[in-house]
Scaffold this motif. Structure first.
Motif, PDB file in Angstrom:
ATOM      1  N   GLY A 122       0.670   3.061  -8.747  1.00 12.31           N
ATOM      2  CA  GLY A 122       1.302   4.245  -9.333  1.00 12.31           C
ATOM      3  C   GLY A 122       2.801   4.150  -9.476  1.00 12.31           C
ATOM      4  O   GLY A 122       3.437   5.083  -9.977  1.00 12.31           O
ATOM      5  N   ALA A 123       3.405   3.032  -9.051  1.00  4.69           N
ATOM      6  CA  ALA A 123       4.861   2.886  -9.187  1.00  4.69           C
ATOM      7  C   ALA A 123       5.239   2.953 -10.661  1.00  4.69           C
ATOM      8  O   ALA A 123       4.551   2.424 -11.523  1.00  4.69           O
ATOM      9  N   GLY A 124       6.348   3.597 -10.955  1.00  7.39           N
ATOM     10  CA  GLY A 124       6.799   3.757 -12.328  1.00  7.39           C
ATOM     11  C   GLY A 124       6.342   5.065 -12.946  1.00  7.39           C
ATOM     12  O   GLY A 124       6.934   5.537 -13.922  1.00  7.39           O
ATOM     13  N   GLU A 125       5.304   5.658 -12.382  1.00  6.63           N
ATOM     14  CA  GLU A 125       4.810   6.932 -12.896  1.00  6.63           C
ATOM     15  C   GLU A 125       5.509   8.110 -12.222  1.00  6.63           C
ATOM     16  O   GLU A 125       5.712   9.154 -12.845  1.00  6.63           O
ATOM     17  N   THR A 126       5.848   7.946 -10.953  1.00  5.34           N
ATOM     18  CA  THR A 126       6.543   8.974 -10.188  1.00  5.34           C
ATOM     19  C   THR A 126       7.493   8.279  -9.219  1.00  5.34           C
ATOM     20  O   THR A 126       7.455   7.061  -9.063  1.00  5.34           O
ATOM     21  N   ASP A 127       8.335   9.068  -8.543  1.00  8.32           N
ATOM     22  CA  ASP A 127       9.192   8.508  -7.503  1.00  8.32           C
ATOM     23  C   ASP A 127       8.354   8.207  -6.260  1.00  8.32           C
ATOM     24  O   ASP A 127       7.266   8.743  -6.054  1.00  8.32           O
ATOM     25  N   HIS A 128       8.891   7.331  -5.419  1.00  6.22           N
ATOM     26  CA  HIS A 128       8.217   6.994  -4.168  1.00  6.22           C
ATOM     27  C   HIS A 128       8.040   8.250  -3.324  1.00  6.22           C
ATOM     28  O   HIS A 128       8.903   9.123  -3.290  1.00  6.22           O
ATOM     29  N   GLY A 129       6.919   8.286  -2.642  1.00  5.28           N
ATOM     30  CA  GLY A 129       6.520   9.480  -1.909  1.00  5.28           C
ATOM     31  C   GLY A 129       5.396  10.198  -2.624  1.00  5.28           C
ATOM     32  O   GLY A 129       4.608  10.913  -2.005  1.00  5.28           O
ATOM     33  N   THR A 196      10.907   2.502  -3.614  1.00  4.10           N
ATOM     34  CA  THR A 196      10.253   1.919  -2.441  1.00  4.10           C
ATOM     35  C   THR A 196      10.455   2.675  -1.136  1.00  4.10           C
ATOM     36  O   THR A 196       9.845   2.310  -0.120  1.00  4.10           O
ATOM     37  N   GLY A 197      11.312   3.683  -1.110  1.00  6.50           N
ATOM     38  CA  GLY A 197      11.582   4.358   0.155  1.00  6.50           C
ATOM     39  C   GLY A 197      12.344   3.506   1.143  1.00  6.50           C
ATOM     40  O   GLY A 197      12.333   3.777   2.343  1.00  6.50           O
ATOM     41  N   ASP A 198      13.026   2.453   0.635  1.00  7.73           N
ATOM     42  CA  ASP A 198      13.840   1.569   1.478  1.00  7.73           C
ATOM     43  C   ASP A 198      13.029   0.949   2.612  1.00  7.73           C
ATOM     44  O   ASP A 198      13.530   0.748   3.724  1.00  7.73           O
ATOM     45  N   ALA A 199      11.769   0.625   2.329  1.00  9.65           N
ATOM     46  CA  ALA A 199      10.899   0.066   3.363  1.00  9.65           C
ATOM     47  C   ALA A 199      11.150  -1.411   3.625  1.00  9.65           C
ATOM     48  O   ALA A 199      10.561  -1.988   4.552  1.00  9.65           O
ATOM     49  N   GLY A 200      11.990  -2.050   2.832  1.00  9.51           N
ATOM     50  CA  GLY A 200      12.381  -3.423   3.121  1.00  9.51           C
ATOM     51  C   GLY A 200      11.373  -4.458   2.677  1.00  9.51           C
ATOM     52  O   GLY A 200      10.470  -4.204   1.872  1.00  9.51           O
ATOM     53  N   GLY A 201      11.543  -5.681   3.209  1.00  9.11           N
ATOM     54  CA  GLY A 201      10.723  -6.815   2.814  1.00  9.11           C
ATOM     55  C   GLY A 201       9.253  -6.647   3.184  1.00  9.11           C
ATOM     56  O   GLY A 201       8.873  -5.773   3.954  1.00  9.11           O
ATOM     57  N   ARG A 202       8.437  -7.543   2.627  1.00  6.59           N
ATOM     58  CA  ARG A 202       6.991  -7.502   2.835  1.00  6.59           C
ATOM     59  C   ARG A 202       6.630  -8.515   3.928  1.00  6.59           C
ATOM     60  O   ARG A 202       6.813  -9.704   3.748  1.00  6.59           O
ATOM     61  N   ILE A 203       6.110  -8.017   5.050  1.00  5.29           N
ATOM     62  CA  ILE A 203       5.883  -8.905   6.189  1.00  5.29           C
ATOM     63  C   ILE A 203       4.413  -9.196   6.451  1.00  5.29           C
ATOM     64  O   ILE A 203       4.085 -10.092   7.214  1.00  5.29           O
TER      65      ILE A 203
END
Length: 210
Positions: A122-129, A196-203
């Motif tokens: 859903g990214a691009g359709e609405t803001d994160h959250g 992204t909500g500033d969630a950082g890198g993908r671990i």
């Protein structure tokens, strides 16, 4: 408008944080009455569900997530081990491909761990959250273990198991759900925060499989 809520039962420390006293007393993301809810004491995933085995960028298995039908939506259950203590962004991503040091499917000039999984569903359709792929934050204890159970009505199992699949993702940092008060950012959150909500890198990442 769908907004995820922070689980109320994760661990003793997470519970303490909810009432104002853990991990430096930092404020956790605010809860709301949207389409994702914590589901403590949920029954285990049943037959016919989906599974995602989570690996780190070196290929080591660090956890497993199960997704199953539930009253009111889709139940997501995850157990992890060996991750850094603290709160971590936890999402469902749009492509079922978890490759280290890989290009983004929407912008091949960008490379990084698990970028092959694309953005949040859903990214691009609405803001994160408000993305259908947004889920509550995952808390990892000082022992490096974490568990989370949540139910979302934003996605079905069929949508998660579509032609290009989907992936379960754990991020390096906590998720602020693009909730940045005006006193800190009079113009509102910047585009990265909105995405992204500033969630950082993908671990940790795991393709969703039947």
């Amino acid at each position: 408008m769908r907004r995820p809520v922070v689980p109320t039962v994760l661990s003793a420390c997470a519970l303490a944080a909810a009432v104002g006293g853990c991990a430096g007393d930092e404020e956790a993301p605010s809860a709301s009455s949207g389409g994702v809810s914590a589901a403590a004491d949920s029954p285990p995933a049943g037959a016919g569900g989906l599974t995602a085995r989570l690996v780190d960028p070196e290929g080591g298995e660090v956890g497993v997530a199960t997704l199953s039908e539930a009253d009111g939506g889709t139940r997501v259950e995850v157990e992890v081990t060996g991750l850094a203590p603290g709160f971590h962004g936890f999402h469902l991503h749009a492509v079922g491909l978890c490759e280290p040091d890989s290009p983004s499917p929407t912008d091949p000039s960008m490379t990084g761990d698990f970028l092959s999984a694309g953005g949040h569903i859903g990214a691009g359709e609405t803001d994160h959250g408000d993305h259908p792929g947004d889920l509550p934050v995952l808390y990892v204890t000082e022992a490096g273990t974490g568990t989370l159970t949540a139910v979302t009505d934003a996605l079905t199992l069929d949508q998660l198991d579509d032609e290009d699949g989907s992936a379960v993702m754990v991020h390096a940092d906590r998720d602020n759900y693009a909730n940045v008060p005006e006193r800190y950012a009079p113009g509102g959150p910047d585009q990265m925060t909105r995405n992204t909500g500033d969630a950082g890198g993908r671990i940790a990442c795991g393709p969703v499989e039947g």
